[in-house]
Design an enzyme around this catalytic site. Sequence first.
Site, PDB file in Angstrom:
ATOM      1  N   GLU A 153       0.796  -1.231   0.000  1.00 45.46           N
ATOM      2  CA  GLU A 153       0.000   0.000   0.000  1.00 45.46           C
ATOM      3  C   GLU A 153       0.834   1.290   0.000  1.00 45.46           C
ATOM      4  O   GLU A 153       0.527   2.244   0.712  1.00 45.46           O
ATOM      5  CB  GLU A 153      -0.975   0.008   1.190  1.00 45.46           C
ATOM      6  CG  GLU A 153      -1.928  -1.178   1.174  1.00 45.46           C
ATOM      7  CD  GLU A 153      -2.842  -1.260   2.395  1.00 45.46           C
ATOM      8  OE1 GLU A 153      -2.853  -0.339   3.209  1.00 45.46           O
ATOM      9  OE2 GLU A 153      -3.557  -2.273   2.521  1.00 45.46           O
ATOM     10  N   ASN A 194       2.144  -5.263  -3.107  1.00 40.51           N
ATOM     11  CA  ASN A 194       0.742  -5.558  -2.795  1.00 40.51           C
ATOM     12  C   ASN A 194      -0.033  -4.261  -2.538  1.00 40.51           C
ATOM     13  O   ASN A 194       0.440  -3.395  -1.805  1.00 40.51           O
ATOM     14  CB  ASN A 194       0.721  -6.429  -1.530  1.00 40.51           C
ATOM     15  CG  ASN A 194      -0.631  -7.045  -1.226  1.00 40.51           C
ATOM     16  OD1 ASN A 194      -1.236  -7.685  -2.093  1.00 40.51           O
ATOM     17  ND2 ASN A 194      -1.115  -6.863  -0.007  1.00 40.51           N
ATOM     18  N   HIS A 230     -10.320  -6.299  -1.950  1.00 37.97           N
ATOM     19  CA  HIS A 230     -11.375  -6.196  -0.929  1.00 37.97           C
ATOM     20  C   HIS A 230     -12.532  -5.534  -1.660  1.00 37.97           C
ATOM     21  O   HIS A 230     -12.550  -4.322  -1.860  1.00 37.97           O
ATOM     22  CB  HIS A 230     -10.921  -5.310   0.232  1.00 37.97           C
ATOM     23  CG  HIS A 230      -9.865  -5.959   1.054  1.00 37.97           C
ATOM     24  ND1 HIS A 230     -10.119  -7.037   1.862  1.00 37.97           N
ATOM     25  CD2 HIS A 230      -8.545  -5.703   1.186  1.00 37.97           C
ATOM     26  CE1 HIS A 230      -9.009  -7.411   2.467  1.00 37.97           C
ATOM     27  NE2 HIS A 230      -8.034  -6.611   2.072  1.00 37.97           N
ATOM     28  N   GLU A 258      -6.066 -10.747  -1.153  1.00 37.60           N
ATOM     29  CA  GLU A 258      -6.883 -10.474   0.045  1.00 37.60           C
ATOM     30  C   GLU A 258      -8.374 -10.442  -0.313  1.00 37.60           C
ATOM     31  O   GLU A 258      -9.124  -9.586   0.160  1.00 37.60           O
ATOM     32  CB  GLU A 258      -6.465  -9.136   0.683  1.00 37.60           C
ATOM     33  CG  GLU A 258      -4.987  -9.055   1.011  1.00 37.60           C
ATOM     34  CD  GLU A 258      -4.591  -7.820   1.818  1.00 37.60           C
ATOM     35  OE1 GLU A 258      -5.475  -7.120   2.333  1.00 37.60           O
ATOM     36  OE2 GLU A 258      -3.373  -7.575   1.929  1.00 37.60           O
ATOM     37  N   ASP A 260     -12.227 -10.561  -0.647  1.00 40.78           N
ATOM     38  CA  ASP A 260     -13.508 -10.765   0.036  1.00 40.78           C
ATOM     39  C   ASP A 260     -14.553  -9.926  -0.698  1.00 40.78           C
ATOM     40  O   ASP A 260     -14.210  -8.963  -1.389  1.00 40.78           O
ATOM     41  CB  ASP A 260     -13.476 -10.466   1.549  1.00 40.78           C
ATOM     42  CG  ASP A 260     -12.781  -9.175   1.943  1.00 40.78           C
ATOM     43  OD1 ASP A 260     -12.596  -8.284   1.079  1.00 40.78           O
ATOM     44  OD2 ASP A 260     -12.442  -9.034   3.132  1.00 40.78           O
TER      45      ASP A 260
HETATM   46  O1  9MR Z   1      -7.408  -7.977   8.903  1.00 40.45           O
HETATM   47  C1  9MR Z   1      -6.385  -7.176   9.464  1.00 40.45           C
HETATM   48  C2  9MR Z   1      -6.814  -6.597  10.807  1.00 40.45           C
HETATM   49  O2  9MR Z   1      -7.023  -7.640  11.749  1.00 40.45           O
HETATM   50  C3  9MR Z   1      -5.753  -5.630  11.336  1.00 40.45           C
HETATM   51  O3  9MR Z   1      -6.236  -5.006  12.501  1.00 40.45           O
HETATM   52  C4  9MR Z   1      -5.423  -4.587  10.279  1.00 40.45           C
HETATM   53  C5  9MR Z   1      -4.275  -3.700  10.716  1.00 40.45           C
HETATM   54  O4  9MR Z   1      -3.084  -4.440  10.832  1.00 40.45           O
HETATM   55  O5  9MR Z   1      -5.055  -5.214   9.064  1.00 40.45           O
HETATM   56  C6  9MR Z   1      -6.046  -6.055   8.507  1.00 40.45           C
HETATM   57  O6  9MR Z   1      -5.544  -6.611   7.303  1.00 40.45           O
HETATM   58  C7  9MR Z   1      -5.257  -5.675   6.262  1.00 40.45           C
HETATM   59  C8  9MR Z   1      -4.037  -6.152   5.523  1.00 40.45           C
HETATM   60  O7  9MR Z   1      -2.974  -6.367   6.405  1.00 40.45           O
HETATM   61  C9  9MR Z   1      -3.640  -5.180   4.427  1.00 40.45           C
HETATM   62  N1  9MR Z   1      -4.750  -4.881   3.548  1.00 40.45           N
HETATM   63  C10 9MR Z   1      -6.017  -4.527   4.187  1.00 40.45           C
HETATM   64  C11 9MR Z   1      -6.388  -5.582   5.228  1.00 40.45           C
HETATM   65  C12 9MR Z   1      -7.751  -5.267   5.849  1.00 40.45           C
HETATM   66  O8  9MR Z   1      -7.716  -4.041   6.516  1.00 40.45           O
END
Ligand code: 9MR
Length: 346
Positions: A153, A194, A230, A258, A260
């Site tokens: 990101e 990513n 997402h 990722e 969903d």
């Molecule tokens: O699902 C993840 C959540 O439990 C965490 O609190 C959050 C922050 O670390 O990250 C979420 O996963 C993210 C991923 O690492 C990167 N892309 C977006 C995902 C959803 O927010």
Amino acid sequence: MPLRSILLATLLLTSCGSKGPQPGPSAPGSLREAAFPIGAAVNVNLLRSNAAYREVVTREYRSVTAENAMKFRSLHPDAATYTWTDADYLVQFARQNNARVHGHTLVWHNSLPAWVTNFQGDSAAWENLLKTHIQTVVGHFRGQVSSWDVVNEAIAEDGTLRPSVWRQHLGPDYVARAFQYAHQADPDAKLFYNDYGHEFGPTKRTAILNLVGSLKSRGIPIHGIGLQLHTNSNRADANLAAAITTAAQSGLLVHISELDVAMNPGKTAGLTWSSALAEAQKAKYQFIVQTYNALPAAQRFGLTTWNVTDADTWVRGDCSCPDWPLPFDDHYQRKPAYDGIVAGLK
Ligand code: 9MR
């Protein structure tokens, strides 16, 4: 007990109950049979403590990503402390179950420990921090984690480089150096950039592809693009297709990393699940998988859902609303979305 009753009891035990979630009628044995690895982001605590959750992960997935256990804050909470327990547990689980581990993530502006966000140092000290973290982590998992989201990101939605702590202290070329450091620590690992939002429209997607293309043409060791995806019920199929096919034009590996499909994009508090929502979600999953499946086989690194079931989705926490974005329901059963994935694989 007469022989007939014993046989009947055994049959019943194997066809329901004792083995946890059962395949739906139209489903194959498992997603493990797909032509490319299908995986999920796994919550290590649930893997340890919830037998039904563990059973789904074991039965269905050939690839696992740690939802949180390999993030900077989890692995490296203090400058001199690395905590490997959860991540090692996942790696060990994967080895026992013949699944690959995709590493997520080495360099991100989010989920950083306070010692990093508060770090005081000149650019050499920052560079050392970045390099040491990457090489310690990649080195620790060398030979066990076969691919990494090296940078996550880094591009903002307007297509510019996000003004993260990394960009601020290391300059814009930190992205390239992160890939070089990771490659030095494990020359066999496949390295990914990513990000989310390829499906939002051309601005962000073009910026990502330009970044990746320029890294590749400079000889920086980058092997793939991760499309988070997402997504939700409102996203047009044409935009999803553009995201997937444009990424493949890079010639690199493409990981849907990722996935969903949220079904309550309006965040309606009282929304309830219905067969109409289930069918709409099935169609979205099928379209995405079908489009991905049409890419050249050599570029299909795999498809990973973000979380396993509706009971453990990050989406509910994020929107504070009901939602059902995954192919397994709150009771660990396959949903129509699962059948959509299977249909998309044909
Ligand atoms: O699902 C993840 C959540 O439990 C965490 O609190 C959050 C922050 O670390 O990250 C979420 O996963 C993210 C991923 O690492 C990167 N892309 C977006 C995902 C959803 O927010």
